[in-house]
Every structure is written in C-alpha cells, then in structure tokens.
Motif scaffolding. Sequence first.
Motif, mmCIF file in Angstrom:
data_model
loop_
_atom_site.group_PDB
_atom_site.id
_atom_site.type_symbol
_atom_site.label_atom_id
_atom_site.label_comp_id
_atom_site.label_asym_id
_atom_site.label_seq_id
_atom_site.Cartn_x
_atom_site.Cartn_y
_atom_site.Cartn_z
ATOM 1 N N TYR A 258 46.195 -19.670 19.277
ATOM 2 C CA TYR A 258 46.237 -19.547 17.828
ATOM 3 C C TYR A 258 45.543 -20.755 17.210
ATOM 4 O O TYR A 258 45.329 -21.774 17.860
ATOM 5 C CB TYR A 258 47.677 -19.434 17.336
ATOM 6 C CG TYR A 258 48.569 -20.590 17.724
ATOM 7 C CD1 TYR A 258 48.750 -21.683 16.871
ATOM 8 C CD2 TYR A 258 49.246 -20.588 18.934
ATOM 9 C CE1 TYR A 258 49.568 -22.741 17.224
ATOM 10 C CE2 TYR A 258 50.067 -21.640 19.300
ATOM 11 C CZ TYR A 258 50.230 -22.716 18.442
ATOM 12 O OH TYR A 258 51.035 -23.766 18.796
ATOM 13 N N LEU A 259 45.161 -20.610 15.931
ATOM 14 C CA LEU A 259 44.514 -21.688 15.197
ATOM 15 C C LEU A 259 45.555 -22.479 14.412
ATOM 16 O O LEU A 259 46.438 -21.910 13.769
ATOM 17 C CB LEU A 259 43.476 -21.137 14.222
ATOM 18 C CG LEU A 259 42.126 -20.706 14.789
ATOM 19 C CD1 LEU A 259 41.225 -20.230 13.661
ATOM 20 C CD2 LEU A 259 41.474 -21.830 15.560
ATOM 21 N N LEU A 260 45.406 -23.788 14.460
ATOM 22 C CA LEU A 260 46.335 -24.670 13.767
ATOM 23 C C LEU A 260 45.535 -25.619 12.890
ATOM 24 O O LEU A 260 44.529 -26.179 13.319
ATOM 25 C CB LEU A 260 47.162 -25.470 14.780
ATOM 26 C CG LEU A 260 48.163 -26.492 14.243
ATOM 27 C CD1 LEU A 260 49.285 -25.807 13.488
ATOM 28 C CD2 LEU A 260 48.727 -27.326 15.395
ATOM 29 N N TYR A 261 45.933 -25.769 11.645
ATOM 30 C CA TYR A 261 45.324 -26.780 10.781
ATOM 31 C C TYR A 261 46.368 -27.267 9.790
ATOM 32 O O TYR A 261 47.415 -26.636 9.581
ATOM 33 C CB TYR A 261 44.082 -26.249 10.066
ATOM 34 C CG TYR A 261 44.304 -25.059 9.161
ATOM 35 C CD1 TYR A 261 44.541 -25.226 7.799
ATOM 36 C CD2 TYR A 261 44.241 -23.759 9.665
ATOM 37 C CE1 TYR A 261 44.735 -24.144 6.962
ATOM 38 C CE2 TYR A 261 44.434 -22.670 8.837
ATOM 39 C CZ TYR A 261 44.683 -22.866 7.483
ATOM 40 O OH TYR A 261 44.874 -21.791 6.667
ATOM 41 N N TYR A 262 46.105 -28.402 9.191
ATOM 42 C CA TYR A 262 47.085 -29.071 8.338
ATOM 43 C C TYR A 262 46.559 -29.201 6.910
ATOM 44 O O TYR A 262 45.355 -29.345 6.678
ATOM 45 C CB TYR A 262 47.403 -30.470 8.887
ATOM 46 C CG TYR A 262 48.045 -30.449 10.249
ATOM 47 C CD1 TYR A 262 49.421 -30.323 10.380
ATOM 48 C CD2 TYR A 262 47.267 -30.556 11.412
ATOM 49 C CE1 TYR A 262 50.021 -30.307 11.634
ATOM 50 C CE2 TYR A 262 47.862 -30.540 12.667
ATOM 51 C CZ TYR A 262 49.238 -30.420 12.770
ATOM 52 O OH TYR A 262 49.823 -30.392 14.011
ATOM 53 N N GLY B 155 51.492 -39.573 -8.365
ATOM 54 C CA GLY B 155 51.629 -38.168 -7.988
ATOM 55 C C GLY B 155 50.846 -37.845 -6.720
ATOM 56 O O GLY B 155 50.430 -38.736 -5.979
ATOM 57 N N ILE B 156 50.660 -36.573 -6.526
ATOM 58 C CA ILE B 156 49.993 -36.067 -5.325
ATOM 59 C C ILE B 156 48.658 -35.464 -5.729
ATOM 60 O O ILE B 156 48.556 -34.705 -6.699
ATOM 61 C CB ILE B 156 50.867 -35.005 -4.631
ATOM 62 C CG1 ILE B 156 52.204 -35.604 -4.208
ATOM 63 C CG2 ILE B 156 50.129 -34.427 -3.418
ATOM 64 C CD1 ILE B 156 53.148 -34.603 -3.597
ATOM 65 N N GLY B 157 47.627 -35.824 -4.976
ATOM 66 C CA GLY B 157 46.295 -35.343 -5.263
ATOM 67 C C GLY B 157 46.078 -33.916 -4.798
ATOM 68 O O GLY B 157 47.004 -33.238 -4.305
ATOM 69 N N GLU B 158 44.854 -33.469 -4.924
ATOM 70 C CA GLU B 158 44.511 -32.106 -4.543
ATOM 71 C C GLU B 158 44.643 -31.923 -3.040
ATOM 72 O O GLU B 158 44.273 -32.781 -2.246
ATOM 73 C CB GLU B 158 43.070 -31.800 -4.979
ATOM 74 C CG GLU B 158 42.637 -30.369 -4.705
ATOM 75 C CD GLU B 158 41.244 -30.087 -5.222
ATOM 76 O OE1 GLU B 158 40.697 -29.009 -4.893
ATOM 77 O OE2 GLU B 158 40.699 -30.935 -5.952
ATOM 78 N N LEU B 159 45.169 -30.781 -2.651
ATOM 79 C CA LEU B 159 45.405 -30.481 -1.237
ATOM 80 C C LEU B 159 44.103 -30.072 -0.567
ATOM 81 O O LEU B 159 43.358 -29.232 -1.065
ATOM 82 C CB LEU B 159 46.433 -29.362 -1.100
ATOM 83 C CG LEU B 159 46.858 -28.985 0.332
ATOM 84 C CD1 LEU B 159 47.661 -30.126 0.957
ATOM 85 C CD2 LEU B 159 47.682 -27.695 0.317
ATOM 86 N N GLY B 160 43.823 -30.694 0.574
ATOM 87 C CA GLY B 160 42.698 -30.307 1.413
ATOM 88 C C GLY B 160 43.206 -29.848 2.771
ATOM 89 O O GLY B 160 44.414 -29.892 3.050
ATOM 90 N N THR B 161 42.313 -29.391 3.610
ATOM 91 C CA THR B 161 42.706 -28.920 4.933
ATOM 92 C C THR B 161 41.983 -29.713 6.010
ATOM 93 O O THR B 161 40.845 -30.152 5.829
ATOM 94 C CB THR B 161 42.397 -27.423 5.115
ATOM 95 O OG1 THR B 161 41.004 -27.197 4.912
ATOM 96 C CG2 THR B 161 43.190 -26.579 4.127
#
Length: 286
Positions: free
Chosen positions: A1-5, A14-20
């Motif tokens: 399976y493929l796994l990424y975070y 605060g929290i910035g924009e979510l990337g992968t």
Amino acid sequence: YLLYYGVAAANAGGIGELGTSNYIVAGTPYKLPFHEGFPNGGMENKMWWFGAKYDGGDFLINYDGGNESTPGSTFFQASEQGGEGYLNSGKIDISTASRPGLLFYYYAVPGKDVRISVGAKVQTDSVAHLGTIDMASDNGKVGWRPAFFDLTPLKDAKYITLAFVGGGNDTNTRFVIDDINVRDFKARDLSAELQDPAVVRMGQDNAISASVKNNGVEAVDGWKAMLYADGEPVDSLSGEEIEAFADTILTFNYHPSVTETKDSVQLLAKVTFGADEGEISYTTKA
C-alpha cells in the motif's frame, strides 16, 4: 500500500497550510517469480499505482487484447502533446535470484511518437534507469515483442519497485504492455511443447507439430528435438538459432505401424542442448 504524511508548519500564530510528503511504498515485498498479466482487465497483484503529469496522459488497464491466452493488458496514452503517465509496482524482493531480470512484452507501433521509459526504484527511492523504448525511432514490424532488462546490479537491495513512464506527442496511439515478469533468468533455457494432433492414422505419415522456445537471455543454436511415442524415439530434428525469448515451430513425422493394436499412444517432445542452464521442460500429449 501507499503511505504518505500530511505536513504543516506550526507556531504560536497557528498552523500553516497542509502539504503532503513523498509517497512511501509499504507492505511485505512480493517474492519471485513475480508475474502480472492483467487478466480480464484485473490485477494478479493488488499493489500497482498509477499517476499522470498535469493530467497529460495515464496508464489504464485494458479488458481485451494482450500477449497471453487470457485477455487483458495495460497501456499508456497521452491526452495532450508532451503528456506523461506513470505505472509503479509494489515492492519486489529480488535478493534470492542469481540473475534477476525484468521481462515484459509490448505491442510495437513503429514510427509513432510514443515511448516507455523503464526504471527500478530501490529502497532508498533512487531510480535506476533501465532503458527506453521509443517507437518514433523504430522501423521494425508491427506486433508483440519482448523487452528484457538485467536487474543483477540491484540484487543487493532489500527490494525494488518497477517504474514505467509513458510519454509522447501522439494522442491517438496506445503503448500497450503485458506479461510482466521478474524472476531468475538463465543464459540459455529451452522448452518444447507439443500441439495436439487432431487424429493419428496407422500405417501413414502423420505431421506432429511442436514449438520450441528459448526462455533464456542469450541466443541458442546447436539444439536437437526428439519425438517419443510411448517412450520410444520415433523422430528427431535439429534446428537453427533461436533468439532470446523467441520460439520456432517444428514438424515431426510419426508413422505408426499398421499392425498397432493400442487405442491410444502417448506422444512426448523433448529438446536437448549441451549448454542449457535450465531444466529441460516438455509437455506430453496423448
């Protein structure tokens, strides 16, 4: 399976924009021999993942066609000029092989602006480029051809993943591949298979056809094929050179005695070659 975070920076504001993150291929590696023929438009191995560059093209699974008796194949087709598509396998363990290799078949369409680049990723995610098949510079015949790539330099890796990259400017032509194999190969490895005769007539010459295939990675000549009837030799033929992964058709002559009283006879074809590194294989037909 493929796994990424999912990755994001965080501070007091605060929290910035979510990337992968990059994709990680996880799970237990497939063992050799590995085979994929996309039977009936499905997959023998569940772990294949597809992608495209800016939706410019993609690999798809086809429900018909193919190089094997069971229909099914995969193909790349560009949807715009310069389009690219990606086909990647799951992890494959090649460490147990003496001479691991990749063999697949592709449908050649000479002169068309479409190509496939073939690579293998090792566990460090570095890509070993194995080669490119470019139809634009090909002037051969239309039809199925084998493509072999030696994986021996990568055998010390814990695992590899196959990486096919399709590209080109022709949006009307498919680059079709099928019968993907990763296994331990021999330099020379012959096999013979009889084709069932419709009828055998006593006291007459009977033409018995057989195919001899070179499953090895080097051309073979100086071989000999034998036809046996109930264990007794009845005909022998010598053949010309057979290229790697190619086959040839032979026609034996079988002339059973008119006084033969058996209702059936078992025919057997064997092929011999002094430097054959593989097991001599054959198929019996009654």
